[in-house]
Design a protein around this motif. Structure first.
Motif: not given
Length: 279
Positions: A180-200
């Protein structure tokens, strides 16, 4: 790669194997050597984070470490290189290997995060993590709500539906919450925000476990909050999505603190009971 596949790969990594003894030696010297130094790095990294070797102290000398792990000089130095790259130690010729200040540790390194969580996280660590989440996730929810695609809505909605389905222990609630939370981060379309979820992801996974334990009596209320964030994103209401995500994180932090309070209370009670039994 489809996001669902990416999330599945992340979730598969969330429970790193705990090695309790050095890998068995075999005929493939390169393979065995790699496993040996990975084991040493994991073991020492965990011990450093747990406080066995406080910042500023020197690790035991090379001879002692080689004797402890029964490994070659090369394997030990490779392990030290791994820990040095993460900012945990500073090897110095003729001086020794010193544990660096916590401020130098790479806290966003997945293994360093995992070692902190394995060492029984304290409130300071949790609070700092949630401060970071508060800075990023409400803004991400707002950005996701600006112009969500149908695929985005379906992805977050499916994760939320899985959370509801799993709320009574009939499935993996934590993994659904993570998606759910990773989906929201990736839904921004911003690759840096998407990578944030992967990072932590390791920290998210572990704190989700604590927060749901702390929210055991109000699980339905917390699920309703997740649903409210999803609805704001689906209905293209950025500021409402931001506000609701901020409230969800605030309450989730309270859940984690409640879990830690209960844990510490049990520990004090057990300690007191043990002392009473001895006397």
């Amino acid at each position: 790669m489809p996001q669902s596949s990416r999330h599945a790969r992340l979730i598969a990594k969330l429970k790193p194997a705990r090695t309790e003894a050095p890998p068995a030696r075999g005929n493939d010297g390169v393979y065995v050597e790699r496993n040996v130094y990975a084991y040493i790095a994991h073991k020492l990294g965990s011990e450093i984070v747990a406080g066995a070797f406080p910042p500023g102290t020197l690790l035991p000398n090379e001879a002692e470490m080689r004797s402890r792990f029964a490994v070659s000089r090369t394997a030990l130095r490779e392990a030290y290189s791994v820990l040095a790259a993460k900012g945990l130690i500073l090897p110095r010729p003729k001086i020794g290997t010193r544990v660096r200040p916590k401020a130098d540790w790479n806290m966003l390194d997945p293994e360093v995060l995992t070692w902190h969580l394995e060492a029984v996280p304290n409130e300071e660590f949790i609070s700092e993590l949630y401060t970071l989440r508060h800075m990023i996730e409400p803004a991400a929810a707002a950005l996701a709500a600006v112009a969500p695609s149908q695929a985005t809505i379906e992805q977050i909605g499916t994760a939320f539906a899985d959370m509801v389905r799993c709320k009574d222990g009939e499935g993996d609630l934590i993994s659904a919450d993570l998606r759910y939370h990773l989906g929201i981060l990736n839904a921004t379309g911003n690759h840096f925000l998407g990578a944030f979820g992967s990072l932590i992801y390791a920290a998210l996974f572990s704190t989700f476990k604590l927060s749901w334990e702390g929210a055991a009596r109000i699980r339905d209320e917390r699920l309703q909050q997740h649903g409210a964030v999803f609805e704001a994103i689906r209905d293209k209401k950025p500021e409402l999505a931001r506000k609701r995500m901020d409230a969800l994180l605030t309450d989730s932090l309270g859940d984690v603190r409640e879990f830690l309070r209960q844990r510490d209370e049990r520990a004090r009670r057990d300690e007191s009971t043990g002392k009473t039994a001895k006397t």
